[in-house]
Structure formats: structure tokens, C-alpha cells
Design a protein around this motif. Structure first.
Motif, PDB file in Angstrom:
ATOM      1  N   ARG A 195     -19.919  16.081   4.471  1.00 24.92           N
ATOM      2  CA  ARG A 195     -20.783  14.970   4.847  1.00 24.92           C
ATOM      3  C   ARG A 195     -20.972  13.991   3.691  1.00 24.92           C
ATOM      4  NH1 ARG A 195     -24.677  15.167   8.933  1.00 24.92           N
ATOM      5  NH2 ARG A 195     -25.562  13.416   7.807  1.00 24.92           N
ATOM      6  N   THR A 196     -21.143  14.543   2.487  1.00 25.90           N
ATOM      7  CA  THR A 196     -21.296  13.703   1.308  1.00 25.90           C
ATOM      8  C   THR A 196     -20.048  12.851   1.086  1.00 25.90           C
ATOM      9  OG1 THR A 196     -22.778  15.302   0.293  1.00 25.90           O
ATOM     10  CG2 THR A 196     -21.734  13.718  -1.179  1.00 25.90           C
ATOM     11  N   ASP A 197     -18.858  13.480   1.244  1.00 22.92           N
ATOM     12  CA  ASP A 197     -17.612  12.721   1.124  1.00 22.92           C
ATOM     13  C   ASP A 197     -17.592  11.564   2.112  1.00 22.92           C
ATOM     14  OD1 ASP A 197     -16.608  14.314  -0.818  1.00 22.92           O
ATOM     15  OD2 ASP A 197     -15.171  15.385   0.441  1.00 22.92           O
ATOM     16  N   ARG A 198     -18.032  11.852   3.332  1.00 22.63           N
ATOM     17  CA  ARG A 198     -17.995  10.837   4.369  1.00 22.63           C
ATOM     18  C   ARG A 198     -18.996   9.708   4.076  1.00 22.63           C
ATOM     19  NH1 ARG A 198     -15.385   9.901   8.832  1.00 22.63           N
ATOM     20  NH2 ARG A 198     -16.407   8.364  10.129  1.00 22.63           N
ATOM     21  N   ASP A 199     -20.217  10.112   3.659  1.00 17.12           N
ATOM     22  CA  ASP A 199     -21.221   9.102   3.316  1.00 17.12           C
ATOM     23  C   ASP A 199     -20.741   8.240   2.154  1.00 17.12           C
ATOM     24  OD1 ASP A 199     -22.776  10.195   5.271  1.00 17.12           O
ATOM     25  OD2 ASP A 199     -24.132  11.251   3.924  1.00 17.12           O
ATOM     26  N   HIS A 200     -20.127   8.899   1.194  1.00 20.96           N
ATOM     27  CA  HIS A 200     -19.592   8.220   0.022  1.00 20.96           C
ATOM     28  C   HIS A 200     -18.522   7.198   0.450  1.00 20.96           C
ATOM     29  CE1 HIS A 200     -18.014   8.847  -4.349  1.00 20.96           C
ATOM     30  NE2 HIS A 200     -18.398   7.622  -4.107  1.00 20.96           N
ATOM     31  N   TYR A 201     -17.626   7.656   1.329  1.00 18.72           N
ATOM     32  CA  TYR A 201     -16.598   6.764   1.868  1.00 18.72           C
ATOM     33  C   TYR A 201     -17.232   5.547   2.538  1.00 18.72           C
ATOM     34  CZ  TYR A 201     -12.725   5.099   4.752  1.00 18.72           C
ATOM     35  OH  TYR A 201     -11.770   4.314   5.344  1.00 18.72           O
ATOM     36  N   GLU A 202     -18.244   5.807   3.370  1.00 14.74           N
ATOM     37  CA  GLU A 202     -18.888   4.713   4.094  1.00 14.74           C
ATOM     38  C   GLU A 202     -19.553   3.718   3.149  1.00 14.74           C
ATOM     39  OE1 GLU A 202     -18.481   3.915   7.103  1.00 14.74           O
ATOM     40  OE2 GLU A 202     -17.499   5.748   7.776  1.00 14.74           O
ATOM     41  N   SER A 203     -20.238   4.251   2.118  1.00 13.89           N
ATOM     42  CA  SER A 203     -20.958   3.333   1.233  1.00 13.89           C
ATOM     43  C   SER A 203     -19.978   2.513   0.374  1.00 13.89           C
ATOM     44  CB  SER A 203     -22.003   4.070   0.380  1.00 13.89           C
ATOM     45  OG  SER A 203     -21.417   4.737  -0.691  1.00 13.89           O
ATOM     46  N   GLU A 204     -18.855   3.150  -0.033  1.00  9.14           N
ATOM     47  CA  GLU A 204     -17.830   2.396  -0.764  1.00  9.14           C
ATOM     48  C   GLU A 204     -17.208   1.322   0.135  1.00  9.14           C
ATOM     49  OE1 GLU A 204     -16.651   2.566  -3.965  1.00  9.14           O
ATOM     50  OE2 GLU A 204     -18.193   4.032  -4.497  1.00  9.14           O
ATOM     51  N   ARG A 205     -17.022   1.681   1.389  1.00 11.90           N
ATOM     52  CA  ARG A 205     -16.447   0.737   2.346  1.00 11.90           C
ATOM     53  C   ARG A 205     -17.349  -0.479   2.549  1.00 11.90           C
ATOM     54  NH1 ARG A 205     -12.257   1.112   5.882  1.00 11.90           N
ATOM     55  NH2 ARG A 205     -12.325  -0.667   7.277  1.00 11.90           N
ATOM     56  N   GLN A 206     -18.670  -0.192   2.669  1.00 14.81           N
ATOM     57  CA  GLN A 206     -19.626  -1.295   2.813  1.00 14.81           C
ATOM     58  C   GLN A 206     -19.575  -2.210   1.592  1.00 14.81           C
ATOM     59  OE1 GLN A 206     -21.197  -2.160   5.555  1.00 14.81           O
ATOM     60  NE2 GLN A 206     -20.234  -0.380   6.506  1.00 14.81           N
TER      61      GLN A 206
ATOM     62  N   MET B 193      -9.550   0.204   0.196  1.00 17.35           N
ATOM     63  CA  MET B 193     -10.048   1.583   0.237  1.00 17.35           C
ATOM     64  C   MET B 193      -8.935   2.567  -0.103  1.00 17.35           C
ATOM     65  SD  MET B 193     -13.229   1.585   0.793  1.00 17.35           S
ATOM     66  CE  MET B 193     -13.554   3.311   1.161  1.00 17.35           C
ATOM     67  N   ARG B 194      -7.786   2.369   0.508  1.00 15.15           N
ATOM     68  CA  ARG B 194      -6.728   3.357   0.337  1.00 15.15           C
ATOM     69  C   ARG B 194      -5.913   3.128  -0.916  1.00 15.15           C
ATOM     70  NH1 ARG B 194      -2.348   5.434   4.546  1.00 15.15           N
ATOM     71  NH2 ARG B 194      -1.462   7.037   3.232  1.00 15.15           N
ATOM     72  N   PHE B 195      -5.549   1.872  -1.186  1.00 15.49           N
ATOM     73  CA  PHE B 195      -4.586   1.622  -2.254  1.00 15.49           C
ATOM     74  C   PHE B 195      -5.239   1.315  -3.588  1.00 15.49           C
ATOM     75  CE2 PHE B 195      -1.120   0.228   0.993  1.00 15.49           C
ATOM     76  CZ  PHE B 195      -1.145   1.496   1.520  1.00 15.49           C
ATOM     77  N   GLU B 196      -6.430   0.673  -3.570  1.00 19.82           N
ATOM     78  CA  GLU B 196      -7.081   0.462  -4.870  1.00 19.82           C
ATOM     79  C   GLU B 196      -7.914   1.668  -5.241  1.00 19.82           C
ATOM     80  OE1 GLU B 196     -10.106  -2.333  -7.432  1.00 19.82           O
ATOM     81  OE2 GLU B 196     -10.552  -1.771  -5.387  1.00 19.82           O
ATOM     82  N   LEU B 197      -8.736   2.170  -4.300  1.00 14.28           N
ATOM     83  CA  LEU B 197      -9.678   3.241  -4.632  1.00 14.28           C
ATOM     84  C   LEU B 197      -9.156   4.639  -4.316  1.00 14.28           C
ATOM     85  CD1 LEU B 197     -12.985   1.530  -3.434  1.00 14.28           C
ATOM     86  CD2 LEU B 197     -12.141   1.725  -5.770  1.00 14.28           C
TER      87      LEU B 197
ATOM     88  N   LEU C  51       1.845   9.249   1.479  1.00 19.79           N
ATOM     89  CA  LEU C  51       1.242  10.586   1.620  1.00 19.79           C
ATOM     90  C   LEU C  51      -0.221  10.656   1.188  1.00 19.79           C
ATOM     91  CD1 LEU C  51       4.279  12.726   0.386  1.00 19.79           C
ATOM     92  CD2 LEU C  51       3.581  12.285   2.740  1.00 19.79           C
ATOM     93  N   GLY C  52      -0.705   9.626   0.510  1.00 18.43           N
ATOM     94  CA  GLY C  52      -2.127   9.598   0.152  1.00 18.43           C
ATOM     95  C   GLY C  52      -2.516  10.522  -0.994  1.00 18.43           C
ATOM     96  N   PHE C  53      -1.541  10.899  -1.835  1.00 16.05           N
ATOM     97  CA  PHE C  53      -1.844  11.763  -2.978  1.00 16.05           C
ATOM     98  C   PHE C  53      -2.215  10.954  -4.212  1.00 16.05           C
ATOM     99  CE2 PHE C  53       0.921  14.948  -0.893  1.00 16.05           C
ATOM    100  CZ  PHE C  53       0.088  16.040  -0.991  1.00 16.05           C
ATOM    101  N   ASP C  54      -3.255  11.388  -4.915  1.00 21.69           N
ATOM    102  CA  ASP C  54      -3.478  10.877  -6.266  1.00 21.69           C
ATOM    103  C   ASP C  54      -3.003  11.930  -7.240  1.00 21.69           C
ATOM    104  OD1 ASP C  54      -4.924   8.262  -6.731  1.00 21.69           O
ATOM    105  OD2 ASP C  54      -6.038   9.108  -5.039  1.00 21.69           O
ATOM    106  N   GLU C  55      -2.429  11.490  -8.347  1.00 23.70           N
ATOM    107  CA  GLU C  55      -1.929  12.472  -9.315  1.00 23.70           C
ATOM    108  C   GLU C  55      -3.108  13.236  -9.909  1.00 23.70           C
ATOM    109  OE1 GLU C  55       0.671  10.946 -12.294  1.00 23.70           O
ATOM    110  OE2 GLU C  55       0.985  12.918 -13.178  1.00 23.70           O
ATOM    111  N   PRO C  56      -3.100  14.596  -9.821  1.00 18.89           N
ATOM    112  CA  PRO C  56      -4.239  15.359 -10.344  1.00 18.89           C
ATOM    113  C   PRO C  56      -4.261  15.349 -11.879  1.00 18.89           C
ATOM    114  CG  PRO C  56      -2.884  16.690  -8.827  1.00 18.89           C
ATOM    115  CD  PRO C  56      -2.092  15.476  -9.192  1.00 18.89           C
ATOM    116  N   ASP C  57      -5.481  15.355 -12.412  1.00 17.76           N
ATOM    117  CA  ASP C  57      -5.680  15.436 -13.856  1.00 17.76           C
ATOM    118  C   ASP C  57      -5.303  16.845 -14.349  1.00 17.76           C
ATOM    119  OD1 ASP C  57      -6.677  15.640 -16.403  1.00 17.76           O
ATOM    120  OD2 ASP C  57      -8.726  15.049 -15.911  1.00 17.76           O
ATOM    121  N   PRO C  58      -4.451  16.947 -15.397  1.00 16.52           N
ATOM    122  CA  PRO C  58      -4.024  18.269 -15.865  1.00 16.52           C
ATOM    123  C   PRO C  58      -5.182  19.149 -16.357  1.00 16.52           C
ATOM    124  CG  PRO C  58      -2.696  16.539 -16.864  1.00 16.52           C
ATOM    125  CD  PRO C  58      -3.818  15.855 -16.148  1.00 16.52           C
TER     126      PRO C  58
END
Lengths: 232, 232
Positions: A73-84, A134-138, B138-145
Motif C-alpha cells: 500500500r505504501t508503494d502504491r501511495d508513494h507512486y500516486e503522490s509522485e505521479r501527482q 514516471m517510468r523512464f525518469e523516475l 523490462l522495467g529493471f533498474d540496475e541494483p546497487d552492489p
């Protein structure tokens, strides 16, 4: 869209595997270690070990399941607030946001001339523009709305299933040390099988995966046993 | 590159917050619930509750810490194996992979004419091409080692810190029910503060966050207490 579907299936599967791994690895390990630890003390009886173990499984499955629920839920809320925030920025700072889209392509070594039509096409539609940011920058993927509930159920059931493995031998044995011996044998085998299968599913070497989970279970129960002995 | 840095800082912070949340929410809840559950049985003494609680904290912190370590390692291994597959595909199926790059831009409504120079620029360099597929298809971010080690330490210490809160009152009280009362009071306050701060950090309403963690702790210990009573 094929691309999106591919990417989402990919993610959904590894999210569920991750939840089973989270629930079951703790479920197999903590009740096992706690039971082994209590067996090492003077006061212990089989019944007390079973009571403590079941209380731990109840507490652990609820805490981890609801914890998983809230994390999703936190991930989702976080996503929503970043989107806003991104939506606001496309309205309030359109030049800056347009330049951030261009930055993504500059990072791929494209010339200013080549990237102009791309940037223009993306920024022509606000939804597309925000999706892109959202997807490519963040680097955010949109979370699945059913994720939180599924995650909670998967983690809790995996914890209970795992926890019953080390505890059942104590329920069936009259003698507490017989219980411990069978519990250790059954649980170490279960930990190995679990780690082996987990390795197969996640693409690491199965044998290494099996040994890793056995070592974790062994370390946790040795620590619990040692600590219980030390202070009893 | 500014964009990448922004995105990584963003992720690193929320990964650490998530680890503290994982460790501390269980650490505050499970030892609390276990101790409360055992207090409800006939056999219990303050000493036994403390022994069981410390054994649980040792087991839980090791299991969750190493579990977090392996989860992060698994993510990284998964990333590497997917990356290897993409590298192979750019060599073995270059047309298909080139078309998948074009698909990403088609998804943003770009015309075939506009997207050709973009696709060409990306596919001109193999590393750039694979980077693009990993992140954008694929939506992957490179993980921090360093992620796995940091994750393990953060989760384990958060679990121990959380677990000592409900247990300390039992250590300081001669009477087990006095211990339970103080433990419940201190832990419910700690759960509320923890949920409140977590809410602030993750951008959800702090009051709601505080109430959520109190409810989880309450449910888990009620379940543990009820189960222990039922079978003792």
C-alpha cells in the motif's frame, strides 16, 4: 500492448515468488529456532514448546502478512503522490519537464536534432508525458491494485505452512528431545528443499540456494539455543 | 548524469526506509505478541518469557536479516541473468530486438518516420541498446552492489531495536503481570510513534500510519494470547 504485458507478467511472478520466499523462509526458521532454543532451557516441556511455537506462528504470520499489505500500500501511495507531483510539474514548469524528457534521450547519445520530434510527440499528450516521466525518469512501474491483498495472503499462508513443519514433531513426540531431533531433521530437509526450489525459480544455482537456507536456519537456531542456554 | 542520480537517490532512500520498516514492525510486534501469549499460559514465569523473547529476537533478526540479504542478492542475480539474455538476443535476433525498441516508442504514439532515427541511435551501440531494453522494455533498474549487505544489517538491527522494547519491562518487573502491563503500554506507544514516523517518511497520513501499526500489533498479540490460552 505486448511489451507492457510481458513486463508486467514478469514483475507479478517475481513479486509472488518474493512473497512466498519472505513468508516461508521466516516461517521455517523462526518457530524452529524458538522451539530448539526453548528445548535447551530447564523449564521446557513439549507442551510449552508447542504453545510458544504456535503463538509465534500466529504472531509472525499476522505481523508479516499485514506488514506486506502495508508495504504494498505504501508503494502504491508513494507512486500516486509522485505521479501527482509530476502532473503538477508539467503544468507549472513545462519547459523544465520537457527538458527532462530530452535528458533521458541525451543519455542515450542522441543528437539534439534527432531527439526533438520524440520529445515533441511525448509532451503533446499530458498523460503520455507523465507516464513517460514516471517510468523512464523516475523508474516507477505502476503497482497492481490487487497487490497488497494478494501479498498479505501469500506471506501469511507461507509463514503458517513453513512454521508447522518444525512444530509438528513436538506435537507428536512424548519426549521433548525426541521432538527436537525429529524437528531438526525434518526442518533442515525442508529448508534445503525450499532453498533448492527457490533457486530454480529465481535462476540461481539450486544447490547453493538449498545450502544457503540450511545455513540461515542453522545459524538462527544455534543463536536462539545458545542465548536461551546462556540466560537460563 | 543528473537524471540517473535523482532516480537512484530516490530508490536508495525508499529501499532503506523499507528495510527499517520490515525489521522494526516485526521486531516490535512478534516478541511482544509472543511474550503476551506466554503470559497467558499457566506455566509462565517472567524468566521464561524473557528467555523465549530473547531467543525469538535472535532467531528473527538473523532469519530476517539474512533473508533480506538473499532477497537483494536474488534481485541482483535475476538482473544479471536477464541482462545476459538481452545481450544474447541483440546478437542472435537483432531485427526482433530492434523492433522491440521501436515498440516502446510506438506505445507513446510516435509515427514510424519520427521513431526511426531514435531507434537507430539506440541500437548503434550494444551497451546502450541493452541498457535501454533492461530499463524501458523490462522495467529493471540496475541494483546497487552494496544493497544486500546494507539491507541485512538494517533489517537485523531494526528487528533487535524493536524487539527490546516489549521485552525490557519483563526484565525489570518481579511480577509477570506487571511486566505484561508495562510491556503492552510501552509497546503500543512505540508502535504508534513508529507508524506515525513511517507515515511521515513515506508520505501517507501520519495518524493513519500510527493507528495501522497499533492495530497490527494488537491483532498479532491477541491471536497469540488467544491461541496460547486455548491450548494450555
Amino acid at each position: 500492448m505486448h511489451t507492457t504485458l510481458h513486463s508486467e507478467q514478469h514483475f507479478e511472478a517475481s513479486a509472488t515468488v518474493r512473497d512466498v520466499v519472505i513468508g516461508m523462509s521466516d516461517g521455517l526458521t523462526v518457530p524452529f529456532a524458538l522451539a530448539a532454543g526453548l528445548t535447551g532451557t530447564m523449564a521446557a516441556t513439549s507442551k510449552l514448546v508447542v504453545i510458544a511455537g504456535l503463538a509465534e506462528i500466529a504472531a509472525g504470520s499476522i505481523a508479516m502478512g499485514l506488514g506486506g499489505y502495508l508495504a504494498a500500500r505504501t508503494d502504491r501511495d508513494h507512486y500516486e503522490s509522485e505521479r501527482q507531483r509530476e502532473i503538477r510539474e508539467t503544468v507549472e514548469l513545462p519547459e523544465k519537464e520537457t527538458d527532462e524528457v530530452a535528458d533521458v534521450f541525451r543519455g542515450y547519445g542522441m543528437s539534439e536534432e534527432d531527439l526533438q520530434p520524440v520529445v515533441k510527440a511525448i509532451c503533446a499528450d499530458q498523460k503520455r508525458w507523465v507516464d513517460f516521466m514516471m517510468r523512464f525518469e523516475l523508474g516507477f512501474d505502476e503497482p497492481d491494485p490487487a497487490r497488497a491483498r494478494n501479498s498479505a495472503i501469500t506471506i501469511a499462508l507461507s509463514y503458517i505452512a513453513g512454521g508447522m513443519v518444525p512444530l509438528t514433531p513436538y506435537m507428536l513426540s512424548a519426549n521433548i528431545f525426541t521432538g527436537l531431533s525429529f524437528s531438526a531433521a525434518v526442518t533442515l530437509i525442508a529448508l534445503f528443499v525450499f532453498g533448492y526450489v527457490k533457486g530454480k525459480l529465481t535462476g540461481i544455482a539450486p544447490l547453493r540456494g538449498g545450502l544457503q537456507t540450511v545455513v540461515i536456519g542453522g545459524l538462527a537456531s544455534a543463536a536462539a539455543f545458545g542465548l536461551a542456554r546462556l540466560i537460563s
